[in-house]
Write an enzyme that holds these catalytic residues in place. Structure first.
Site, short mmCIF file in Angstrom:
data_model
loop_
_atom_site.label_atom_id
_atom_site.label_comp_id
_atom_site.label_asym_id
_atom_site.label_seq_id
_atom_site.Cartn_x
_atom_site.Cartn_y
_atom_site.Cartn_z
N SER B 48 0.82 -1.21 0.00
CA SER B 48 0.00 0.00 0.00
C SER B 48 0.85 1.27 0.00
O SER B 48 0.36 2.36 -0.23
CB SER B 48 -0.93 0.03 1.22
OG SER B 48 -1.86 -1.00 1.13
N GLY B 219 -4.47 -1.74 -0.87
CA GLY B 219 -3.59 -1.38 -1.96
C GLY B 219 -3.33 0.11 -1.96
O GLY B 219 -3.92 0.86 -1.17
N GLY B 221 -2.74 4.13 -3.51
CA GLY B 221 -3.28 5.10 -4.47
C GLY B 221 -4.70 5.55 -4.19
O GLY B 221 -5.33 5.22 -3.19
N CYS B 246 -9.57 -1.85 3.50
CA CYS B 246 -8.81 -0.65 3.13
C CYS B 246 -9.19 -0.18 1.72
O CYS B 246 -10.32 0.25 1.51
CB CYS B 246 -7.32 -0.90 3.29
SG CYS B 246 -6.38 0.63 3.40
N LEU B 247 -8.27 -0.28 0.74
CA LEU B 247 -8.64 0.14 -0.62
C LEU B 247 -9.85 -0.66 -1.10
O LEU B 247 -10.74 -0.12 -1.76
CB LEU B 247 -7.45 -0.04 -1.57
CG LEU B 247 -7.69 0.37 -3.03
CD1 LEU B 247 -7.97 1.87 -3.14
CD2 LEU B 247 -6.49 0.00 -3.91
N GLN B 250 -12.93 0.90 0.08
CA GLN B 250 -13.24 2.13 -0.66
C GLN B 250 -13.82 1.80 -2.03
O GLN B 250 -14.76 2.45 -2.51
CB GLN B 250 -11.97 2.98 -0.82
CG GLN B 250 -11.42 3.50 0.51
CD GLN B 250 -9.98 3.97 0.42
OE1 GLN B 250 -9.36 3.91 -0.65
NE2 GLN B 250 -9.43 4.41 1.54
N ASN B 288 -3.54 2.35 7.43
CA ASN B 288 -2.65 2.89 6.42
C ASN B 288 -3.49 3.35 5.25
O ASN B 288 -3.68 2.62 4.30
CB ASN B 288 -1.65 1.81 5.98
CG ASN B 288 -0.83 2.24 4.80
OD1 ASN B 288 -0.77 3.43 4.48
ND2 ASN B 288 -0.22 1.29 4.12
N HIS B 331 -6.95 -2.40 9.22
CA HIS B 331 -6.28 -3.66 8.86
C HIS B 331 -6.42 -4.71 9.96
O HIS B 331 -5.58 -4.77 10.85
CB HIS B 331 -4.80 -3.40 8.56
CG HIS B 331 -4.60 -2.67 7.29
ND1 HIS B 331 -4.42 -3.30 6.07
CD2 HIS B 331 -4.60 -1.34 7.03
CE1 HIS B 331 -4.31 -2.39 5.12
NE2 HIS B 331 -4.41 -1.19 5.66
N GLU B 333 -5.78 -7.69 9.78
CA GLU B 333 -4.69 -8.68 9.69
C GLU B 333 -3.44 -8.23 10.46
O GLU B 333 -2.47 -8.97 10.56
CB GLU B 333 -4.35 -8.95 8.22
CG GLU B 333 -3.50 -7.89 7.52
CD GLU B 333 -4.30 -6.66 7.08
OE1 GLU B 333 -5.51 -6.61 7.36
OE2 GLU B 333 -3.71 -5.74 6.49
#
Lengths: 1073, 361
Positions: B48, B219, B221, B246-247, B250, B288, B331, B333
């Site tokens: 990421s 991931g 960006g 996370c990504l 989104q 993150n 996260h 994990e």
């Protein structure tokens, strides 16, 4: 959840006087918690008999009781105040033990007092080893193999099963008192015996040793909603085996991987959940350096020394948040006061390293055993914050005030390699310096790691620092380049050290930075590594980095120097004075800047001053702050000797030291000048002289006449001071002293006639013209006992009007001659015929007794002193001038000793101070006040009855003692000599025992009370067996008076004082502090 | 590592002087900071961070060394590392080599002796900051925005398959936008066979794989730059029980009509408090991310906000009201960071078991 609505009034139990293992951290925690409760509209009732604390100030709680920390006294308070709740987790072990006693006695149930915060059975699970063990087994968390035993035989049998070494931990003792590590059966037997005696429930834990593993601590918080957060984790430099209070500790951990950190974090949360803690909890782990194997060593379900350290290391105010949680709040409902807009339900991230070094009392107790083990010996600690380890270490060493500027301890270079190896293998207060010396001699990290068990990372860092210094010293100072200059300051090497290394003047060293216009940069402690904006005024220095500290905006800024680590002779009372000095400045609209390095205290709370600098109290470090802040001056009268000692250097550097002139201060410290001054003022001083040889000494002693009081001139406080009875003793003294002292420093020796009269003491505030003396202390013990160690009565009970007038006159004369602005403390001794009043000592600064005087009289001495120093007149302050009338009640100051924590320290009172703290007793009569002072905690005022009697061994007996003995029904035993003397007075002794017989009898616990001034062995045995041990007949008489007293009444400080203010206050009420 | 000066030149005009920890490699990237005090190797191997120059706020880095076991991906995707003080001779029973060795092997630029606190404050103040690691103090970065194609650089090219630890209960497909190995490990630990598929995998391919559930990974960006793929995301999520991390969270939100926006300066660290609105409990999470789902754009008829950030009240999790779709911004994990929310995986897998059969929406 909002707060519990039914709780409107809360009782908080403080931790009482400072002893080793329970120190100023509880003043900090308690003060924070009380204020947090008040913020919620709670009516706070506080009981704590430590008068030297901020916590017992009247604005901290609504009802302040300076009353004994006993079941009886607190039961009475509960009956009177009828609180809805009790918060027991802020007063250390003392608070917890009392909460348990109150519950067991049914007091809480009877008065429907709810126990707030962590439930009692949780506390029991944390404290009772067996309960704890079975709980850990249940949740599958590893602990050391162990067994609680109540006999030596059981201990030995279990040891056979699990093998040596074995750790012994007594149940319910402070700072692990009475514990130790046994390597074989005979050691085990000895330690277990002692441990059983120290434990109030006669129980010790015998445990598998994980000596050598990494010792790791977690500070965890949990709320009623089961949210758990880790505030801080810490790693001890010293591997398991040294009490964490005696270990050098860093935060956060430095050598754990994320996976190991998460493993211990998860374990901590599992434990705190299972325990059901509401509030803060400390968990100690041992982690195998060669695997991920760990065990839980100990859990403390309350605020502790470690939680104070964690609070100061991260900025997260644990005690304050814990108090809110006890009221029912959840962590995500409480704002993080540091950022102001994030919540308490997060885990602080820090972007510096915090390093703690304990402060040990071996400079005073050079005869004590310096070995560190499971029994804590430190009296205090310093913390340093820095961006790297060597810098933190250098700063912490400077902060200790043990005369060192670096890792170089003078003397270790003389050790033979064999002695050095031995010293490396044995954890002591000096081992850090010993291993530095080993590096200087070329020892490898691997070898030292093998001997000490210290993790390589820390050894590497220390070695790096040594090599850095050695490399620097290969050059001359003028050859040092810009790159080296930056490294030097990044690693916080002091100018003093550089001056030593390069053999140049400190001023010359400083010019290199002056030429380049380079100053320290300062960073903020913000709990979040700059992720969020914060405006906490809490800073530490880093060099050659961005300075993020915004200057204060006010036009007047004044620096208050704190008092550094708590040590014998300089305790929490000077923190009290520093805090009040800062507050007084704020009251006058002047911005207060505090510099201090003690993580346990209120003065280093981020909310005390406008700006707080967590820095060493050395001239160079202080000068950086003075320049940074463009301060108009520095107050040095409130931080004890630490601050006074800096005055010289600060003045030389052109700083405005506010208050009494330095030259005039010298007049009180230089003996010749001092005596000259007294002679000029026509004030008697005790005959004496400074001598330059043993011959002179004998001559002077003969002239003055024995007994004499002798001391070396280079020490401060009472160190090395002794009463000498004969020429033979004098020879011995000089011989002993020359063994420990380089001959160049041995002389001059100061010799005075020893006047064994009544000692009295005044604290005054002066403005150069007028003065206020709120009252006079009278010591119970005669002169010759350090004033810090004597029981003292306020107001003085036996002074005539004439004597009081003389004392006031002398004080006035001295104050005017010295043009004292601010605080003044003078000690007097009355000649035995009471014809002469001698001035013993003048201290142009706040003294140990200032907090007591301020509290019991209501005259806020520090506030007045600061106002005077900032230009106001005493006569405008609303108080009567001169000596105030006696208050209509009595306060007795009781010195508290930690002797049972320090094997080898003789409890015999002497001119050298030995106590670690003090308790107060208040009463309508002297007798009542004495009873409360001697009975400051449960079992401190033991009855002397048949089977548990009084043992006397005194060189001389007088009428007063005989009268007291006749008056009190005691079961009396004595040595043959003492018995003979008593017989002459017609006092019968039940048992006459030789010293050997007496020791046996003491071992069999036949005495509750021992008064001895003849045999160290008797006194030490008495301590081991839990008897009250006294060494002066005067103390014994007071003890018997206290024992005799019944009908103790409890009352708040305010109600004692209700009538007083009318007597002395003219009109204006000073703002409450 | 050497004593030569190096510079971090920022588009804000600030230039920070440091020294080369790695060999001199000049590179540009978006500046971010991470506040975790442990787990530097996990951070450095987290895909990421692709395209980002990561500043670690904790000043003492490398103390416990590096090894080949801690690897969130096979590459070190970050554009650069910036720290204060490295440890060159670490000791830990797990340590195989030092931080310097790590950056040299990974061939990433890294600087030390940087005032990382000052840098953090710059990032906090400006939010979106680009910089260049360079030997020259006046070498300003050209980059002005986040690389829209960054996911391509970290996603797998072809499918990868991992077997469950122990008994196999389910087969889970992971859409790889730059996944962390710990997500795969977490799924394997709860009895899942895992197939990792490239980010551009089509619905047909997924149908062929016939999984029991789908995980949309983390991931790098801006999620909005993946708008071409949203229809597939939506279709897959509607067909299979889905978990977005996370990504991935989104993207699912975007696919179902919500919008994302840039956070002022991101959440990166191991200490972020998140409230589970179903239970009322607060957990500490590892985070993150620089973008966030706008709560006002969520279709509340179909979706409920399941998790909120305690500090800034931003959206940390969504739950579909009718379909088995759950998404989380943090996260679970861990690696680095707390394992407080590991139960998310357990609950997700549990929900598959209870239903007993494949859930096609």
């Amino acid at each position: 959840m909002p707060k519990l609505t039914e709780i409107k009034k809360v009782l908080v139990i403080g931790s009482g006087p400072i002893v080793i293992g329970q120190a100023a951290e509880f003043d900090y925690a308690g003060t924070q918690a009380c204020l947090a409760l008040k913020e919620e509209g709670i009516e706070v009732v506080l009981v704590n008999n430590n008068p030297a604390t901020i916590m017992t100030d009247e604005n901290i709680a609504d009802h302040v009781y300076l009353e004994p920390l006993t079941l009886e006294s607190i039961s009475q308070i509960i009956e009177k105040e009828k609180p809805d709740g009790l918060l027991p987790t802020l007063g250390g072990q003392t608070g917890l033990n009392l909460a348990m006693a109150l519950t067991e006695a049914g007091v809480l149930a009877q008065h429907k007092v709810a126990l707030l915060g962590t439930p009692l059975d949780t506390i029991e699970k944390g404290e009772d080893r067996e309960l704890f063990k079975s709980m850990m087994k249940q949740i599958n968390e590893p602990i050391a193999e162990s067994l609680s035993v109540e006999s030596i035989a059981d201990a030995v049998a279990f040891a056979r099963q699990i093998g040596y070494p074995i750790i012994v931990r007594p149940a319910y003792t402070l700072g692990g008192a009475g514990g130790g590590i046994a390597n074989n059966q005979s050691e085990l037997e000895r330690i277990v015996k002692n441990g059983l005696q120290q434990s109030p429930i006669d129980q010790v834990l015998i445990e598998q040793s994980v000596k050598g593993w990494k010792e790791i601590e977690y500070e965890v918080m949990r709320d009623a909603n089961d949210t758990c957060v880790i505030i801080c984790n810490m790693e001890n430099l010293d591997p398991v085996g040294v009490h964490t209070g005696d270990s050098i500790v860093v935060a956060p951990t430095q050598t754990l991987t994320d996976q190991q950190h998460q493993m211990l974090r998860s374990s901590s949360i599992k434990v705190i959940r299972e325990l059901g803690v509401i509030g803060g909890c400390n968990i100690q782990f041992a982690l195998n350096p060669d695997s991920d194997e760990y065990i839980i060593i100990e859990v403390n379900p309350r605020v502790s020394r470690s939680s104070a350290l964690a609070s100061k290391a991260t900025g997260y105010p644990i005690a304050r948040i814990a108090a809110k949680l006890a009221l029912g709040y959840h962590l995500d409902e409480v704002l993080n006061p540091i950022t102001g807009d994030t919540y308490a339900s997060f885990e602080p991230a820090i972007d510096y390293i915090a390093l703690k070094i304990p402060r040990w009392p071996f400079d005073k107790f050079y005869q004590a055993d310096r070995t560190l083990g499971t029994q804590m010996k430190a009296t205090g600690e310093v913390m340093a914050l820095a961006r790297n380890f060597p810098a933190a270490l250098n700063k912490a060493i400077r902060s200790l005030e043990i005369g060192l500027t670096s890792l170089q301890l003078p003397g270790v270079e003389k050790l033979s390699d064999t002695a050095l190896n031995q010293a490396l293998g044995e954890p002591t207060d000096q081992r850090l310096f010993v291993l530095a010396e080993a590096f200087r001699r070329g020892y490898s990290v691997a070898i030292i790691q093998k001997i000490t068990g210290i993790t390589k990372y820390f050894l590497d860092q220390i070695k790096w620092l040594i090599d850095f210094e050695l490399n620097l010293a290969k050059q001359t100072w003028s050859e040092i380049n810009a790159n080296q200059l930056s490294q030097i300051k990044k690693y916080a090497v002091s100018n003093k050290r550089l001056a030593e290394l390069f053999n140049v003047e400190e001023e010359i060293v400083q010019t290199k930075w002056d030429e380049r216009n380079i100053r320290a940069s300062y960073k903020m402690v913000d709990t979040c590594a700059a992720e969020f904006s914060a405006d906490t005024p809490y800073f530490y220095s880093s060099w050659y980095e961005d300075d993020e500290v915004e200057p204060l905006v006010g036009d007047k800024r004044v620096i208050v120097l704190g008092s550094g680590p708590i040590r014998i002779g300089q305790g929490v009372e000077f923190d009290y004075c520093s805090v009040h000095a800062a507050l007084a400045l704020k009251h006058q609209g002047i911005e207060a800047i505090v510099i201090n390095n003690n993580p346990e205290t209120v003065s280093t709370d981020y909310s005390t001053a406008d700006h707080l600098y967590f820095e060493p109290l050395n001239a160079e470090d202080v000068m950086q702050v003075v320049e940074k802040e463009q301060a108009i001056g520095v107050l040095v009268q409130f931080g004890g000797q630490t601050a006074i000692h800096l005055a010289d250097d600060l003045v030389k550097a052109g700083v405005n030291v506010i208050g009494t002139d330095l030259e005039l201060i010298d007049k009180t410290e230089d003996r010749a000048l001092f005596y000259q001054l007294l002679q000029q003022l026509n004030i008697p001083h005790i005959p004496g002289d400074a001598v330059m040889s043993i011959g002179d000494a004998k001559e002077t002693a003969k002239q003055i006449g024995y007994p004499i009081l002798i001391r070396p001139s280079y020490v401060i406080g009472g160190q090395g001071m002794l009463v000498i009875q004969s020429e033979k003793e004098l020879e011995q003294y000089v011989a002993n002293l020359s063994k420990q002292t380089p001959s160049s420093r041995l002389f001059p020796l100061l010799i005075d006639q020893f006047v064994e009269g009544i000692e009295v003491e005044v604290d005054a505030v002066c403005d150069g013209e007028d003065l206020i003396i709120p009252g006079i202390f009278e010591h119970i013990e005669p002169a010759g006992v350090h004033s810090g160690d004597s029981v003292a009565v306020f107001p003085a009970r036996s002074l005539s009007k004439q004597e009081k007038e003389t004392i006031t006159q002398y004080t006035q004369k001295i104050a005017q001659a010295l043009k004292v602005k601010g605080m003044l403390n003078i000690q007097f001794v009355l000649s035995p015929d009471r014809e002469t009043i001698y001035v013993l000592e003048v201290n142009p600064r706040a003294s140990r007794t200032v907090p007591i005087v301020s509290k019991v009289t209501g005259v806020k001495m520090v506030e007045l002193a600061v106002r005077v120093q900032m230009g106001e007149h005493l006569r405008d302050q609303g108080w009567a001038l001169g000596l105030h009338q006696d208050i209509p009640f009595y306060a007795v100051k009781m010195p508290i000793f930690s002797s049972n924590k320090l094997p080898g320290v003789d409890p015999l009172l002497s001119p050298e101070m030995k106590s670690t703290g003090e308790a107060i007793g208040l009463g309508k009569t002297v007798e009542e006040a004495l009873a409360k002072a001697f009975g400051w905690k449960g079992e401190s005022l033991l009855p002397v009855t048949a089977g548990k009697g009084l043992f006397l061994s005194l060189s001389t007996i007088d009428d007063k003692l005989v009268h007291a003995l006749k008056h009190t029904k005691v079961a009396l035993s004595a040595t043959p000599d003492t018995a003979d003397q008593l017989a002459e007075y017609g006092v019968n002794v039940a048992h006459v025992l030789t010293v050997e017989e007496a020791i046996k009898a003491i071992e069999n616990e036949q005495f509750n009370l021992i008064c001895d001034n003849q045999s160290t062995a008797i006194r030490e045995q008495g301590l081991v067996n839990g008897a009250v041990v006294l060494s002066y007949p005067e103390t014994l008489i007071a003890y018997l008076t206290a024992l005799d007293y019944r009908d103790m009444d409890i009352a708040t400080l305010a109600s004692y004082r209700a009538e007083t203010n009318a007597l002395t206050s003219i009109s204006r009420n000073l703002p409450l502090l | 590592m050497n004593d030569q000066n190096a510079y971090l030149v920022l588009n804000t005009g600030d230039v920070l002087k440091g020294k080369w920890l790695s060999k001199p490699i000049e590179q540009e990237g978006e500046l971010v900071f991470n506040t975790a005090m442990t787990g530097y190797q996990e951070v450095m191997t987290d895909p990421s961070y692709a395209g980002q120059i990561v500043a670690l706020t904790y000043p003492l880095i490398g103390n416990y060394g590096c090894n080949d076991l801690v690897k969130e991906s096979i590459y070190t995707a970050l554009a650069g590392l910036v720290i204060s003080t490295p440890c060159n001779d670490p000791e830990h029973y797990h340590s195989d080599y030092s931080l310097v060795d790590f950056v040299d092997r990974a061939n990433i630029p890294a600087l030390y002796d940087i005032d990382t606190r000052a840098l953090t404050k710059i990032i906090r103040t400006y939010g979106e900051v680009y910089g260049k690691i360079s030997t020259k103090p006046d070498d300003y970065p050209k980059q002005e925005r986040v690389n829209p194609l960054v996911v391509e650089t970290v996603s797998v090219n072809k499918m990868e398959y991992y077997q469950a630890n122990g008994t196999v209960n389910h087969h889970v497909v992971v859409f790889d936008y730059g996944h962390k190995q710990s997500i795969v490990d977490a799924l394997r630990s709860v009895g899942c066979d895992v197939t990792i598929v490239p980010f551009h995998t089509t619905l047909d391919t997924i149908l062929e794989l016939d999984p029991d559930a789908v995980v949309f990974s983390n991931g790098p960006g801006d999620p909005a730059s993946l708008s071409d793929y949203l229809p597939t995301v939506k279709a897959v999520a509607e067909m299979y029980p889905s978990l977005g991390i996370c990504l991935g969270h989104q993207l699912i939100a975007l696919a179902f009509g919500a919008e994302t926006t840039r956070l002022p300066y991101g959440h990166r660290g191991s200490n972020h408090p998140v409230k589970d609105l179903t239970t009322g409990k607060v957990m500490i999470t590892s985070q993150n991310h620089g973008y966030v789902v706008k709560d006002s754009t969520i279709n509340q008829n179909d979706w409920e906000i399941s998790h909120l950030n305690v500090n800034d009240q931003s959206v940390e999790g969504l739950k579909h009201k009718f379909m088995p779709i759950q998404t989380i911004q943090f996260h679970p994990e861990a690696h680095p960071g707390p394992v407080d929310t590991h139960y998310i995986f357990e609950d997700f897998i549990q929900s598959l078991s209870i239903k007993g059969e494949k859930q096609h929406a």
